[in-house]
Design an enzyme around this catalytic site. Sequence first.
Site, PDB file in Angstrom:
ATOM      1  CD  GLU A 139      -2.592   1.348   2.581  1.00  0.00           C
ATOM      2  OE1 GLU A 139      -3.480   2.214   2.644  1.00  0.00           O
ATOM      3  OE2 GLU A 139      -2.321   0.565   3.516  1.00  0.00           O
ATOM      4  CG  ASP A 140       1.432   3.008   3.227  1.00  0.00           C
ATOM      5  OD1 ASP A 140       0.505   3.460   2.527  1.00  0.00           O
ATOM      6  OD2 ASP A 140       1.301   2.746   4.432  1.00  0.00           O
TER       7      ASP A 140
END
Length: 710
Positions: free
Chosen positions: A76-77
């Site tokens: 996700e990051d």
Amino acid sequence: MADAERLVARVREYNPSSDSDLIRRAYLYGAEMHEGQWRRSGDPYITHPIAVATLLAEQNLDDATICTALLHDTIEDTRSTYGDVAERFGPEIADLVEGVTKLTKLQLTSTESKQAENLRKLFMAMSRDMRVILVKLADRLHNMRTIISMTPEGRERKARETMEIFAPLAGRIGMQWMREELEDLAFEVLNPTARASIIRRFIGLKREAGGVIEKIEADIKIELARIGITGEVQGRAKRPFSIWRKMEEKQVAFSRLSDIFGFRIIVETEAECYSALGAIHQRWKAIPGRFKDYISQPKSNGYRSIHTSVSGRDGKRVEVQIRTRAMHEVAETGVAAHWSYRDGERVENPFAVDPGKWVHDLTRQFDSAEDHAEFLEAVRLEMYSDKVFCFTPRGEVVKLPRGARPLDFAYAIHTRIGDRCVGAKVDSIRVPLSTKLRNGQSVEIITAEGERPRASWLELVETGRAKSAIRRSLREAESARLIRLGTELARVAFDSVGRRMTDKGLMTAARRMNLDSADDLLARLGSAEMPSRRVIEVLYPELLDEQSDVVDASAAIVGLEPDQTFRRAECCQPLPGERIVGITTAGKGVQIHTIDCATLVGVEGEPDRWVDLAWHSGTHPAVHTITFDLTISNDAGVLGRICTLIGTQKANISDLHFVEKRQDFYRVRIDADLRSAEHMHAVRLALEADEDVVSIERVRRDIRSPARAG
């Protein structure tokens, strides 16, 4: 790297055969991907995945779950992808990381429709692999522990989502310790004043009691030793939010609240559980109604324990839970027990349940929910509910949420049983359907052919399954009623132009109006969404009156200024041929009343608002609606004949609804579209002549001060 080594050492304590190299590589990859990223607190971002992994290691979870925790934010990051994770750590861990990523993106406190859809996705992810939600719950717990670094708006949003979704979810899958901590952390954000007040009072109570927990622990150990049981005794005070919730539920002040201390007895065998219970009840007085045996009747999430409340030392009410060590492991870790290790081996806990069964049952049961509110209600009921266990006359166990009633029991057996329910017996005694069921009761459902659910039943059920079934049946019954009423209205409309209503004609009309079916057309007529005259316009436009002397309805009034608009007053429903007067209303034009309307009393002192008016001469179209209130015999065919009588007088029925239904008569209100007062009298005479019409009145409403100047 020191953090990673501490984590590896913690995992090897319960799983000596753990793949330590896999965990180290997951740590190093996560640290590399998150390099240069910082938490709001100012700490390096990698401290968060380490903390989440440590929380899961405390639950003795498997290597794949620990690695997922270390990698849960990489996809996700960071620049990492599913393919990168799968290549380095295998598809199992990659699938878990991707599952957590998808959960993180769900906005669970968004609009109702969006929230319902996202909750469905959450449960689907859980049903595929429950470890996804275990990582997500640990992630949320660490975020809540460090929430102080967020903005006030972010803290409140995160806390509310935690309180509404994640805390009850943790409890529902058996992780009660996590539920309690999540609730209390959210409580501190959402109502800090109340929490601080409870803590102050609690500190004062502990000071007054002077080590009461330690004293009661010692008392319990003495009683256990007396009967030859060596068990572990744990005493604690309940968390602030738990105390607050009890104060709210019971509507009592803190000073009147009892059993804020809880004690847990952990023994080796099931037999020792009951022996310990006997010793406790022999030493202290049991509180009536506070005994629950979840050993003989376990909760659906596998929880087993005996609960009792007694008047302990100095008369203080305390709650005592008694369970074996194996039961305690399930009570502490819930579904996490399914993946836990001890001494390098997967633990085969006899009390651990299939971790996906509840989620699977929930998604299957409510996949057919027809609206978002219904699905959300069902999920909340299932997530927050405790259980009661009742028996059928054959001795089969039926699990229901606390507060369930006989109708819930009936629908839990079968929808057909619920729909036909007319009564219930509990322990062989006839009881009202509003009776709340208790553990261990035997319930017999009494049914009757032809019985159908009523709207009032929705107030008598607790389960999502029963509510869904009742609503579905009510929708079907309402649809059938509207179709029957629409059929009568359509038949009258056809009769008024000398044509016979046929299925083919209705289907043709529906097709020309872009409706799905003839039933759709009839339902719209029955619900007054469409006048029956519209069907005739579509099929036989040449049969409608096209006389040249027919007055335009928009110009039916004489005496108005060129720029003035008018509307008939609902209170008196004036008809052409009746004496009328106009009352000017700011922004609403002129309201037309009959000269004897009771509402005019309210404007007697405002003569400047009165306008002398009259109806235009000529033939008015049948578009002026008035309401008849009829009392008619409750016999077959009467209502149809009444509708036919109105139709033969060239009047259109625009609405019909029942005011009262009894065994011998009906009261019904019919809205009829008429041409004039003379037309009304003709219709009324025709109805009064029918032997099954007991009475007929024109409805006039006394609405005082409806037409204010501004």
